[in-house]
Design an enzyme around this catalytic site. Sequence first.
Site, mmCIF file in Angstrom:
data_model
loop_
_atom_site.group_PDB
_atom_site.id
_atom_site.type_symbol
_atom_site.label_atom_id
_atom_site.label_comp_id
_atom_site.label_asym_id
_atom_site.label_seq_id
_atom_site.Cartn_x
_atom_site.Cartn_y
_atom_site.Cartn_z
ATOM 1 N N ARG A 34 -4.753 16.749 -0.373
ATOM 2 C CA ARG A 34 -5.399 15.888 0.610
ATOM 3 C C ARG A 34 -5.432 14.433 0.124
ATOM 4 O O ARG A 34 -5.689 14.173 -1.049
ATOM 5 C CB ARG A 34 -6.820 16.366 0.892
ATOM 6 C CG ARG A 34 -6.820 17.784 1.390
ATOM 7 C CD ARG A 34 -7.890 18.065 2.409
ATOM 8 N NE ARG A 34 -7.787 19.463 2.806
ATOM 9 C CZ ARG A 34 -6.950 19.916 3.740
ATOM 10 N NH1 ARG A 34 -6.167 19.092 4.376
ATOM 11 N NH2 ARG A 34 -6.902 21.200 4.028
ATOM 12 N N ASP A 35 -5.171 13.515 1.049
ATOM 13 C CA ASP A 35 -5.252 12.087 0.747
ATOM 14 C C ASP A 35 -6.718 11.713 0.548
ATOM 15 O O ASP A 35 -7.585 12.171 1.295
ATOM 16 C CB ASP A 35 -4.646 11.278 1.897
ATOM 17 C CG ASP A 35 -4.409 9.831 1.515
ATOM 18 O OD1 ASP A 35 -5.393 9.090 1.320
ATOM 19 O OD2 ASP A 35 -3.237 9.433 1.418
ATOM 20 N N ASN A 96 7.459 6.113 2.623
ATOM 21 C CA ASN A 96 7.745 4.706 2.389
ATOM 22 C C ASN A 96 8.598 4.570 1.131
ATOM 23 O O ASN A 96 8.405 5.313 0.171
ATOM 24 C CB ASN A 96 6.444 3.920 2.223
ATOM 25 C CG ASN A 96 5.541 4.039 3.433
ATOM 26 O OD1 ASN A 96 6.018 4.039 4.565
ATOM 27 N ND2 ASN A 96 4.249 4.152 3.209
ATOM 28 N N GLU A 104 3.514 2.151 -2.140
ATOM 29 C CA GLU A 104 2.469 1.782 -3.088
ATOM 30 C C GLU A 104 2.545 2.557 -4.398
ATOM 31 O O GLU A 104 2.162 2.037 -5.436
ATOM 32 C CB GLU A 104 1.096 1.977 -2.445
ATOM 33 C CG GLU A 104 0.853 1.037 -1.277
ATOM 34 C CD GLU A 104 -0.492 1.242 -0.611
ATOM 35 O OE1 GLU A 104 -1.316 2.027 -1.120
ATOM 36 O OE2 GLU A 104 -0.715 0.608 0.432
ATOM 37 N N VAL A 105 2.997 3.800 -4.351
ATOM 38 C CA VAL A 105 3.109 4.621 -5.555
ATOM 39 C C VAL A 105 4.585 4.949 -5.759
ATOM 40 O O VAL A 105 5.213 5.542 -4.880
ATOM 41 C CB VAL A 105 2.279 5.923 -5.443
ATOM 42 C CG1 VAL A 105 2.431 6.762 -6.699
ATOM 43 C CG2 VAL A 105 0.812 5.600 -5.177
ATOM 44 N N HIS A 109 6.796 10.623 -2.050
ATOM 45 C CA HIS A 109 5.745 11.383 -1.374
ATOM 46 C C HIS A 109 5.895 11.188 0.115
ATOM 47 O O HIS A 109 6.369 10.151 0.572
ATOM 48 C CB HIS A 109 4.346 10.954 -1.837
ATOM 49 C CG HIS A 109 4.026 9.511 -1.650
ATOM 50 N ND1 HIS A 109 4.579 8.500 -2.425
ATOM 51 C CD2 HIS A 109 3.207 8.886 -0.773
ATOM 52 C CE1 HIS A 109 4.096 7.331 -2.045
ATOM 53 N NE2 HIS A 109 3.261 7.535 -1.024
ATOM 54 N N HIS A 111 3.640 11.606 3.740
ATOM 55 C CA HIS A 111 2.328 11.760 4.348
ATOM 56 C C HIS A 111 2.513 12.631 5.579
ATOM 57 O O HIS A 111 3.384 12.336 6.411
ATOM 58 C CB HIS A 111 1.766 10.409 4.815
ATOM 59 C CG HIS A 111 1.563 9.405 3.744
ATOM 60 N ND1 HIS A 111 0.314 9.106 3.245
ATOM 61 C CD2 HIS A 111 2.441 8.607 3.080
ATOM 62 C CE1 HIS A 111 0.432 8.162 2.318
ATOM 63 N NE2 HIS A 111 1.717 7.852 2.197
#
Length: 126
Positions: A34-35, A96, A104-105, A109, A111
Amino acid sequence: MSYAYDDQNIFAKILRGEIPNTTVLETQHTLAFRDLYPQAPTHVLVIPKGAYVSYDHFASEASDAEIIDYTRAIGEVCRLEGVDLPSGDGFRLISNAGAHGVQEVPHLHVHILGSRHMGRMVAKAD
């Protein structure tokens, strides 16, 4: 082309057990959790366990077993969360990559966002 992987990124630390997470699904090659800052009622991050920076990196260098496991894990998370088309009204899948993709990371990944209408994906550029 060379992909520079930072093994100190937050997802690498999660994979090493240094940072806790709320696991949704774990397989041989994939972790879904979970985010911490959900943008929809369903917001799950799905990461490969391998050191891949972006989807293009993963697609070009991951083993067939990793690619199959990751893809099937994404489908299973959608089913478990009730956002797959047989059970729910759908979802948005976002990955992304790099500066223009606002990544960002630096660990691949996706989402999975759902359980509400998501609106248009991208506004028209100026």
